[in-house]
Scaffold this active site. Structure first.
Site, PDB file in Angstrom:
ATOM      1  N   GLU A   2     121.425 118.687  43.403  1.00 35.37           N
ATOM      2  CA  GLU A   2     120.780 119.540  44.402  1.00 35.37           C
ATOM      3  C   GLU A   2     119.514 120.204  43.886  1.00 35.37           C
ATOM      4  OE1 GLU A   2     124.834 121.208  46.433  1.00 35.37           O
ATOM      5  OE2 GLU A   2     124.575 121.058  44.279  1.00 35.37           O
ATOM      6  N   GLY A  30     126.272 107.222  45.627  1.00 45.69           N
ATOM      7  CA  GLY A  30     124.929 106.690  45.459  1.00 45.69           C
ATOM      8  C   GLY A  30     124.156 107.318  44.329  1.00 45.69           C
ATOM      9  N   SER A  78     130.182 117.162  44.779  1.00 45.53           N
ATOM     10  CA  SER A  78     129.322 118.183  45.373  1.00 45.53           C
ATOM     11  C   SER A  78     128.969 119.167  44.276  1.00 45.53           C
ATOM     12  CB  SER A  78     130.041 118.907  46.534  1.00 45.53           C
ATOM     13  OG  SER A  78     131.161 119.604  46.046  1.00 45.53           O
ATOM     14  N   SER A 112     127.383 108.116  39.568  1.00 41.48           N
ATOM     15  CA  SER A 112     128.400 108.693  38.688  1.00 41.48           C
ATOM     16  C   SER A 112     129.277 107.624  38.042  1.00 41.48           C
ATOM     17  CB  SER A 112     129.267 109.694  39.453  1.00 41.48           C
ATOM     18  OG  SER A 112     129.900 109.079  40.563  1.00 41.48           O
TER      19      SER A 112
END
Length: 397
Positions: A348, A116, A155, A119
């Site tokens: 993040e 989402g 991540s 990328s």
């Protein structure tokens, strides 16, 4: 939280909270606690500096409101962040394969899973720019281990930086192969025209008939495959090393209103300045900023796990769009030479400043610091009562 301590220090020094951060923030040449020297690409000063006019306006608005109201008070808080992109001191490679078919299609094999954040779009954009061919000529072969090289996990805010860098390298390598085949310099331009590549350099034009060339085992006339692994060093026994090759930076202002009788918080606006190095896709950057802020709002004001009580999404409160105030995005671009076209990760980073900015704003409005999140009405009201009770005792002495 560190950022709430900064406010406390600024108060004890009699300094403006933004000025305190500007005076003490990282800069190019700064050394981190791990002994890593940040040679370039440090954009936290630019993030904080871009907030100056917003900070002045927000404080003035709060003062005007507070002078006219007693039961409700407005507060303005600020917080900043820096955060490493990728895995900490660990190998972190991504590999990208890109080829051109006899039909004149550019096939991009990339295994980065798009959850989402965009990328699929960004990595293709990076490869297209490096290859110097339009994005609409690309076909994506994504997230299938049978046909795509490993692009690592989605991540650690790593895909734009790490897989994007591999895509940049692969795009440049493929372009170089085509130019070398055509015996032209790097200044030549490429254009796909059906099953042909048209190469122009100055007044000279050459046309390569792709269908007339041999194909490899994967059916490509030209292909390139490149891997990128960020240059990091493990931390030694004393915690010294280079845990990240690239860092992202950001700062946010939270404006809110607190009902002193009820302890409720109404968010009015959040202004977010984030250094992304290079905004490959500005709309997706804004979307990530908004998503991270929504998560930060949940952390600051709503989300709390209570065993036996908040074990489902009916009782465990998360923000809805109705809980998110207007957000103003400020995209800062301080390129890092390690990132693709200077880009840094963002995933993040955005979450980090939101909660402390809100807590600092609550303290500005009420005079009390909430030290346990979420800052529920009950906790805010209890802190206000405790402060008022202390004041009453001191007044009776």
């Amino acid at each position: 939280m560190q950022e709430t301590l900064y406010d406390e220090l600024a108060g004890k020094l009699g300094m403006d909270r933004l000025d305190f951060r500007l005076k003490n923030c990282l800069r190019n040449g700064s050394e981190t606690v791990t002994g890593q020297r940040l040679e370039s690409g440090v954009g936290i000063f630019e993030c904080l500096d871009s907030l100056r006019p917003h900070w002045a306006r927000a404080k003035a608005d709060a003062d005007t409101f507070n002078n006219a109201n007693t039961s409700k008070k407005r507060g303005v808080g600020i917080a900043s962040c820096w955060y490493g992109c990728g895995n900490t001191s660990l190998p972190n490679p991504s590999t990208i394969r890109v080829g051109i078919s006899p039909e004149g299609e550019v096939i991009l094999h990339q295994g980065a899973v798009d959850i989402g954040q965009g990328s699929n779009t960004v990595i293709a954009q990076i490869c297209a720019d490096a290859l110097d061919l339009p994005l609409e000529k690309f076909k994506l072969r994504s997230a299938d281990t049978a046909i795509s090289p490993d692009a690592g996990k989605t991540s650690a805010s790593r895909q734009t930086f790490v897989t994007g860098k591999a895509a940049e390298k692969a795009g440049r390598a493929l372009r170089e192969k085509i130019l070398r085949f055509a015996n032209v310099s790097e200044n030549a331009s490429l254009q796909l025209d059906g099953p042909a590549i048209v190469i122009r350099e100055g007044e000279a034009t050459r046309r390569i008939d792709l269908a007339a060339l041999d194909v490899d085992a994967d059916g490509y006339v030209f292909r390139a495959e490149e891997t990128y692994d960020p240059p990091t060093l493990p931390l030694d026994a004393k915690g010294q090393g280079k845990p990240y090759a690239v860092y992202g930076y950001g700062a946010q202002i939270a404006e809110l209103e607190v009902d002193l009788k009820l302890g409720t918080v109404k968010l009015l606006k959040i202004t977010a300045a984030h250094d992304v190095g290079k905004a490959i896709n500005p709309l997706l950057v804004e979307g990530q900023i908004e998503g991270g802020i929504a998560q930060g709002i949940g952390m600051a004001l709503m989300e709390e796990y209570i065993p036996g009580r908040t074990e489902n999404l009916h009782d465990y409160l998360i923000p809805t769009i109705g809980d998110v105030p207007p957000i103003e995005h400020i995209l800062i671009e301080v390129p890092d030479p390690e990132g693709p076209f200077g880009a840094k990760g963002l995933g993040e980073h955005v979450l980090i400043p939101t909660a402390p900015a809100i807590l600092n704003a609550i303290r500005h409005a009420t005079g009390v610091l909430i030290t346990k999140v979420p800052a529920t009405p009950a906790r805010i009201r209890a802190a206000i009562r405790e402060k008022d009770g202390i004041r009453d005792k001191e007044a009776r002495r």
